[in-house]
Design an enzyme around this catalytic site. Structure first.
Site, PDB file in Angstrom:
ATOM      1  N   TYR A   1       5.424  -8.617  15.839  1.00  0.00           N
ATOM      2  CA  TYR A   1       5.636  -7.627  14.769  1.00  0.00           C
ATOM      3  C   TYR A   1       6.326  -6.373  15.330  1.00  0.00           C
ATOM      4  O   TYR A   1       7.331  -5.899  14.786  1.00  0.00           O
ATOM      5  CB  TYR A   1       4.284  -7.277  14.143  1.00  0.00           C
ATOM      6  CG  TYR A   1       4.270  -6.040  13.279  1.00  0.00           C
ATOM      7  CD1 TYR A   1       4.792  -6.069  11.990  1.00  0.00           C
ATOM      8  CD2 TYR A   1       3.736  -4.845  13.759  1.00  0.00           C
ATOM      9  CE1 TYR A   1       4.764  -4.923  11.196  1.00  0.00           C
ATOM     10  CE2 TYR A   1       3.701  -3.704  12.969  1.00  0.00           C
ATOM     11  CZ  TYR A   1       4.225  -3.749  11.696  1.00  0.00           C
ATOM     12  OH  TYR A   1       4.208  -2.613  10.912  1.00  0.00           O
TER      13      TYR A   1
ATOM     14  N   SER B   1       3.557  -6.739   7.399  1.00  0.00           N
ATOM     15  CA  SER B   1       3.176  -5.429   7.928  1.00  0.00           C
ATOM     16  C   SER B   1       2.155  -5.495   9.061  1.00  0.00           C
ATOM     17  O   SER B   1       1.699  -4.451   9.533  1.00  0.00           O
ATOM     18  CB  SER B   1       2.632  -4.547   6.800  1.00  0.00           C
ATOM     19  OG  SER B   1       1.466  -5.133   6.262  1.00  0.00           O
TER      20      SER B   1
ATOM     21  N   SER C   1       7.425   1.099  13.233  1.00  0.00           N
ATOM     22  CA  SER C   1       5.971   1.187  13.461  1.00  0.00           C
ATOM     23  C   SER C   1       5.682   1.682  14.869  1.00  0.00           C
ATOM     24  O   SER C   1       6.477   1.488  15.805  1.00  0.00           O
ATOM     25  CB  SER C   1       5.369  -0.203  13.277  1.00  0.00           C
ATOM     26  OG  SER C   1       4.031  -0.228  13.749  1.00  0.00           O
TER      27      SER C   1
ATOM     28  N   GLY D   1       9.604  -3.137   2.879  1.00  0.00           N
ATOM     29  CA  GLY D   1       9.216  -4.541   2.662  1.00  0.00           C
ATOM     30  C   GLY D   1       9.171  -5.344   3.946  1.00  0.00           C
ATOM     31  O   GLY D   1       9.969  -5.129   4.859  1.00  0.00           O
TER      32      GLY D   1
ATOM     33  N   ASP E   1      13.075 -12.027  -2.520  1.00  0.00           N
ATOM     34  CA  ASP E   1      12.716 -12.259  -1.129  1.00  0.00           C
ATOM     35  C   ASP E   1      13.764 -11.570  -0.264  1.00  0.00           C
ATOM     36  O   ASP E   1      14.969 -11.830  -0.403  1.00  0.00           O
ATOM     37  CB  ASP E   1      12.702 -13.774  -0.865  1.00  0.00           C
ATOM     38  CG  ASP E   1      12.192 -14.118   0.525  1.00  0.00           C
ATOM     39  OD1 ASP E   1      12.129 -13.216   1.402  1.00  0.00           O
ATOM     40  OD2 ASP E   1      11.852 -15.300   0.738  1.00  0.00           O
TER      41      ASP E   1
ATOM     42  N   GLY F   1       0.805  -1.218   0.000  1.00  0.00           N
ATOM     43  CA  GLY F   1       0.000   0.000   0.000  1.00  0.00           C
ATOM     44  C   GLY F   1       0.840   1.270   0.000  1.00  0.00           C
ATOM     45  O   GLY F   1       0.651   2.163  -0.842  1.00  0.00           O
TER      46      GLY F   1
ATOM     47  N   LYS G   1      10.166  -4.636  14.719  1.00  0.00           N
ATOM     48  CA  LYS G   1      10.456  -3.235  14.386  1.00  0.00           C
ATOM     49  C   LYS G   1      11.457  -2.657  15.395  1.00  0.00           C
ATOM     50  O   LYS G   1      12.354  -1.882  15.037  1.00  0.00           O
ATOM     51  CB  LYS G   1       9.158  -2.414  14.365  1.00  0.00           C
ATOM     52  CG  LYS G   1       8.184  -2.833  13.273  1.00  0.00           C
ATOM     53  CD  LYS G   1       8.770  -2.688  11.883  1.00  0.00           C
ATOM     54  CE  LYS G   1       7.756  -2.927  10.785  1.00  0.00           C
ATOM     55  NZ  LYS G   1       8.308  -2.835   9.432  1.00  0.00           N
TER      56      LYS G   1
ATOM     57  N   ASP H   1       9.871  -6.206  -4.578  1.00  0.00           N
ATOM     58  CA  ASP H   1       8.875  -6.855  -3.724  1.00  0.00           C
ATOM     59  C   ASP H   1       8.899  -8.349  -4.038  1.00  0.00           C
ATOM     60  O   ASP H   1       9.440  -8.764  -5.068  1.00  0.00           O
ATOM     61  CB  ASP H   1       7.462  -6.293  -4.013  1.00  0.00           C
ATOM     62  CG  ASP H   1       6.524  -6.450  -2.809  1.00  0.00           C
ATOM     63  OD1 ASP H   1       6.175  -5.433  -2.187  1.00  0.00           O
ATOM     64  OD2 ASP H   1       6.149  -7.597  -2.491  1.00  0.00           O
TER      65      ASP H   1
END
Ligand code: NAI
Ligand code: 15L
Length: 263
Positions: free
Chosen positions: A133, A72, A108, A69, A48, A12, A137, A31
């Site tokens: 996740y 997310s 994030s 990448g 990858d 996105g 980060k 990607d």
């Protein structure tokens, strides 16, 4: 003009950035997923991020890496470890060996998601990841610090709030990062004479902010947008919750109280 590498370019934020940076600089777009064919000034490389040799080839010849990448949202440890942790390591280590290349690391708000909303965070606040996740980060930010201290790789970790065309719920009225403000930040980070190793909270000039970016004022990034234009419609669609609902207690919303994926 020197080439910019954008990882996660099919996602996105990446797809939005691809459009916005057309003609600004030559772009290498990468990607795992398929992308629209290359246009003038673009290269498309599918790879990858967990593949070290492939990432080396990706980084070669690029002076600025916008590293978007990876997985997310929350997922299993194996997926997070491969895409986000190994992926970030491959990017930073390639920047060290094949650079000089400055890195924008898409961190994030979930790296600090366990902070409560009455806490105003700044450049010295502790990381408090709220998920595997978020942990990935936090590790990416720590890698940024390590590669700067030991090898002089410049980077800016952007703790992105919620970068979507519009805020989707009440929480995002505070965390929203207008796509246009992210584009201007990407450009500021590229054009700054020096970034060192810096962290920036990625949010627009929203009314009820939990984050203070004064430590990064030297970058000269001044967000121009605010979520206020969406407040009435967002509040109408998303009823107010009780003050002790985790969704309104934590900066990370419900992420701090969610179980590990699959458990
Ligand atoms: P997205 O999920 O739309 O895009 C991520 C892209 O990374 C996807 O196209 C996916 O195919 C690719 N990818 C995943 N694993 C990969 C791998 N192993 N190798 C190569 N490519 C891989 O996510 P979005 O929303 O565009 O976010 C971009 C970045 O910004 C992500 O790193 C995300 O964690 C971060 N971020 C985004 C926020 C947002 O509000 N959109 C908020 C906070 C952080
Ligand atoms: C993120 O880190 C995610 O990538 C994005 O999909 C949103 O969930 C965002 O945080 C958020 O907290 O709104």
């Amino acid at each position: 003009m020197t080439r910019i590498l954008i990882t996660g370019a099919a996602g996105g934020v990446g797809a939005m950035l691809r459009e916005a940076l057309q003609g600004y600089a030559p772009l290498r777009l990468s990607d795992l997923s398929e992308m629209a064919p290359a246009r003038e000034g673009e290269e498309i490389v599918r790879c990858d991020l967990a593949d070290r040799a492939a990432v080396d080839a990706l980084v070669e010849g690029c002076s600025y890496i916008v590293h978007l990448g990876g997985m997310s949202v929350e997922n299993t440890w194996d997926v997070i470890e491969q895409s986000n942790i190994r992926g970030a390591f491959n990017i930073f280590d390639a920047a060290r060996r094949l650079g000089p290349a400055r890195v924008l690391f898409a961190s994030s708000n979930h790296a600090i998601g366990f902070h409560t909303r009455e806490t105003l965070l700044d450049g010295a606040s502790d990381m408090r990841p709220d998920s595997l996740y978020g942990l990935s980060k936090a590790m990416g930010e720590t890698m940024a610090r390590y590669y700067w201290d030991k090898f002089g790789v410049e980077s800016v970790s952007v703790r992105i709030g919620s970068c979507f065309p519009r805020p989707k719920d009440r929480r995002m009225l505070s965390t929203w990062l207008a796509p246009e403000d992210f584009v201007s930040l990407v450009k500021r980070i590229r054009e700054a004479p020096r970034t060192g190793c810096t962290m920036v909270y990625g949010a627009s000039a929203n009314r009820d902010m939990w984050w203070d970016n004064s430590h990064a004022a030297f970058l000269g990034w001044v967000p121009q947008h605010s979520s206020e234009q969406f407040r009435a419609e967002v509040e109408a669609a998303d009823p107010a919750r009780s003050h002790d609902d985790p969704a309104v207690v934590y900066q990370g919303g419900v992420w701090p109280v969610a179980p590990h994926t699959g458990e």
